[in-house]
Design an enzyme around this catalytic site. Structure first.
Site, PDB file in Angstrom:
ATOM      1  N   ARG A 138      -2.149 -14.174   4.112  1.00 18.30           N
ATOM      2  CA  ARG A 138      -2.810 -13.431   5.185  1.00 18.30           C
ATOM      3  C   ARG A 138      -2.113 -13.668   6.529  1.00 18.30           C
ATOM      4  NH1 ARG A 138      -7.669 -10.963   3.807  1.00 18.30           N
ATOM      5  NH2 ARG A 138      -8.579 -11.234   5.868  1.00 18.30           N
ATOM      6  N   ASN A 142      -2.058  -0.020   7.178  1.00 17.01           N
ATOM      7  CA  ASN A 142      -1.513  -1.304   7.609  1.00 17.01           C
ATOM      8  C   ASN A 142      -0.585  -1.928   6.575  1.00 17.01           C
ATOM      9  OD1 ASN A 142      -3.252  -2.504   5.724  1.00 17.01           O
ATOM     10  ND2 ASN A 142      -4.857  -2.776   7.250  1.00 17.01           N
ATOM     11  N   ARG A 196       2.687  -6.641   8.779  1.00 17.76           N
ATOM     12  CA  ARG A 196       1.958  -5.482   9.314  1.00 17.76           C
ATOM     13  C   ARG A 196       2.491  -5.073  10.684  1.00 17.76           C
ATOM     14  NH1 ARG A 196      -4.054  -7.363   7.408  1.00 17.76           N
ATOM     15  NH2 ARG A 196      -4.087  -6.257   5.416  1.00 17.76           N
ATOM     16  N   LYS A 213       0.814  -1.214   0.000  1.00 23.22           N
ATOM     17  CA  LYS A 213       0.000   0.000   0.000  1.00 23.22           C
ATOM     18  C   LYS A 213       0.856   1.277   0.000  1.00 23.22           C
ATOM     19  CE  LYS A 213      -4.017  -2.072   2.273  1.00 23.22           C
ATOM     20  NZ  LYS A 213      -4.906  -1.956   3.460  1.00 23.22           N
ATOM     21  N   HIS A 259      -2.316  -5.544   1.578  1.00 24.69           N
ATOM     22  CA  HIS A 259      -3.646  -6.086   1.299  1.00 24.69           C
ATOM     23  C   HIS A 259      -3.498  -7.551   0.943  1.00 24.69           C
ATOM     24  CE1 HIS A 259      -7.639  -6.599  -0.487  1.00 24.69           C
ATOM     25  NE2 HIS A 259      -7.011  -7.260  -1.436  1.00 24.69           N
TER      26      HIS A 259
END
Length: 152
Positions: free
Chosen positions: A94, A122, A112, A11, A125
């Site tokens: 994840r 964070n 993260r 991000k 994605h």
């Protein structure tokens, strides 16, 4: 068999606030995943609204759209490298990025926890399901060949 691919995004907070970390983040990702394709882009407001359409009614939607359009992002199609019985790319990605909530992520060994600065910022994605992964991959990489990923 589990779905082989997921969409991952680095991000804008990484590119804007931590640009010196991009190379090491990619190296960490490549230690566990194959990056089949990627491209650094700037999302338009319209594209961000389309991508996050499912969050439209949530309290954080406007903040999310503003955040995701403030700098470059790096969407990537990943495949988990390990071919053991836990080859679920979505779950492994994840787990690798960790929880959305910053305070919880800080207590874990995850991306993260290391790079995220808030619940919105964070840094990463990850698709939440096979259906979501397919839709998100096609959003950023419309010509991605799921049957022959090496051709991408």
């Amino acid at each position: 068999m589990s779905f082989r691919f997921t969409l991952a995004i680095i991000k804008p907070d990484i590119f804007v606030k931590q640009p010196n970390n991009v190379k090491s983040i990619i190296e960490k990702i490549e230690s566990r995943f194959i990056i089949h394709t990627s491209k650094q882009i700037n999302l338009s407001i319209q594209d961000a609204e389309q991508f996050y359409h499912d969050h439209r009614e949530k309290f954080f939607y406007e903040r999310l759209i503003s955040f995701m359009t403030r700098g470059p992002i790096l969407p990537m199609v990943l495949e988990y490298k390990n071919n053991d019985q836990n080859n679920d790319t979505i779950k492994n990605w994840r787990d690798f990025i960790g929880p959305t909530h910053r305070e919880k992520a800080k207590t874990m060994n995850c991306l993260r926890g290391e790079y995220g600065t808030s619940d919105t910022r964070n840094s990463f994605h990850g698709s939440g399901s096979e259906e979501e992964a397919k839709k998100e991959i096609v959003f950023f990489f419309p010509k991605f060949d799921f049957n022959n990923p090496k051709s991408n």
